[in-house]
Design an enzyme around this catalytic site. Structure first.
Site, PDB file in Angstrom:
ATOM      1  N   GLU A  22      47.016  -8.698  71.087  1.00 44.32           N
ATOM      2  CA  GLU A  22      47.973  -7.869  70.350  1.00 44.32           C
ATOM      3  C   GLU A  22      49.278  -7.866  71.131  1.00 44.32           C
ATOM      4  O   GLU A  22      49.269  -7.775  72.368  1.00 44.32           O
ATOM      5  CB  GLU A  22      47.421  -6.447  70.216  1.00 44.32           C
ATOM      6  CG  GLU A  22      48.391  -5.435  69.630  1.00 44.32           C
ATOM      7  CD  GLU A  22      47.788  -4.025  69.591  1.00 44.32           C
ATOM      8  OE1 GLU A  22      46.557  -3.902  69.458  1.00 44.32           O
ATOM      9  OE2 GLU A  22      48.553  -3.048  69.726  1.00 44.32           O
ATOM     10  N   GLU A  35      56.914   0.442  70.732  1.00 45.59           N
ATOM     11  CA  GLU A  35      56.282   1.680  70.299  1.00 45.59           C
ATOM     12  C   GLU A  35      57.097   2.839  70.862  1.00 45.59           C
ATOM     13  O   GLU A  35      57.522   2.800  72.021  1.00 45.59           O
ATOM     14  CB  GLU A  35      54.839   1.769  70.787  1.00 45.59           C
ATOM     15  CG  GLU A  35      53.920   0.724  70.189  1.00 45.59           C
ATOM     16  CD  GLU A  35      52.515   0.830  70.748  1.00 45.59           C
ATOM     17  OE1 GLU A  35      51.642   1.407  70.082  1.00 45.59           O
ATOM     18  OE2 GLU A  35      52.297   0.336  71.880  1.00 45.59           O
TER      19      GLU A  35
END
Length: 274
Positions: free
Chosen positions: A155, A160
């Protein structure tokens, strides 16, 4: 039958082929040709969100799931908006608990099955909103499932943001980092200072031997491929698709203050180079 191409068309075709190719069995995948990592970047795919509707040849609304990140995902139109050439992804209070018992709903899109790329540079211009429990993210997952179930395919978290933080997190996850616990050999995550209420360009430059995370065109953190460790350290040799979503709540970001909703992420454009 022999065909004669005009010089201009011939140049366009040759130029395009020198950058990437789409394999016949997976035409949605943009593979970078060997050796291109040393060349000048060329734009191969973009989205400007100029239409008042989602381009379904490129994107799909993310459905609900059982993980923290997608637990509140919704296909409801109330979670999406378009304004002045921007896509708006929203986190909202749910006003119809009889129809859907979840307390709040979120909007997100992914290019799964429609666009993926292997190596290159991606940039996303966006403005993040802040609220307690808000968790906007831009990230990537493997398109073709080369190594098995998550997290073996890896990933890539381009960005974020949590709550009202003045930093973003940029991270790689894999079997190596999560299951084997190898988070410092090499270091798998970094942070960068950001003004969340302003427009910023979030991105990565992805090579066969490293992923360079970036903010507003500046390098912020590099995750290298290293030798002498478990092979699962580098699952990043396969095509990945893109996810952009306004998440809410979960064990990392904490509880949601529903009084602070709605919250939104405005996405101006997405560009991919190889």
């Amino acid at each position: 039958m022999k065909r004669i191409l005009g010089a201009g068309l011939f140049y366009i075709l040759i130029s395009a082929c020198s950058v990437h190719h789409n394999p016949k069995e997976n035409p949605q995948v943009y593979l970078q040709n060997p050796g291109r990592e040393t060349k000048k970047w060329k734009l191969v795919w973009e989205e400007n969100f100029n239409s008042p509707n989602l381009d379904t040849t490129k994107w799909t609304r993310i459905p609900a799931g059982g993980a923290d990140w997608n637990r509140h995902m919704s296909l409801d139109d109330a979670c999406f908006g378009w304004e002045k050439g921007e896509l708006i992804l929203k986190g909202i209070n749910n006003t119809d608990r009889k129809k859907d018992e979840r307390p709040f709903l979120t909007g997100g899109i992914w290019s799964k099955g429609k666009f993926a790329f292997q190596y290159g540079r991606i940039e996303i211009r966006a403005k993040l909103g802040s609220a307690q429990g808000a968790w906007p993210a831009m990230w990537m997952l493997a398109e073709l499932d080369k190594y098995g179930q998550y997290p073996r395919n890896g990933e890539i978290d381009i960005m974020e943001h949590l709550n009202f933080d003045d930093i973003i997190y940029q991270t790689t996850h894999s079997h190596y980092t999560l299951n084997l616990g190898q988070k410092d050999n090499p270091k798998h995550s970094g942070t960068a200072k950001v003004t969340s209420g302003a427009y910023n360009v979030y991105g990565i430059s992805w090579y066969p031997d490293r992923i360079v995370f970036q903010l507003n065109g500046e390098d912020t953190f590099t995750y290298p491929r290293i030798s002498g460790v478990d092979a699962s350290q580098w699952p990043y040799d396969q095509p990945f698709y893109l996810l952009i979503d306004q998440q809410l709540g979960g064990s990392w970001v904490g509880k949601v203050d529903q009084k602070q909703l709605p919250v939104e992420m405005r996405v101006d454009w997405v560009k991919v180079y190889q």
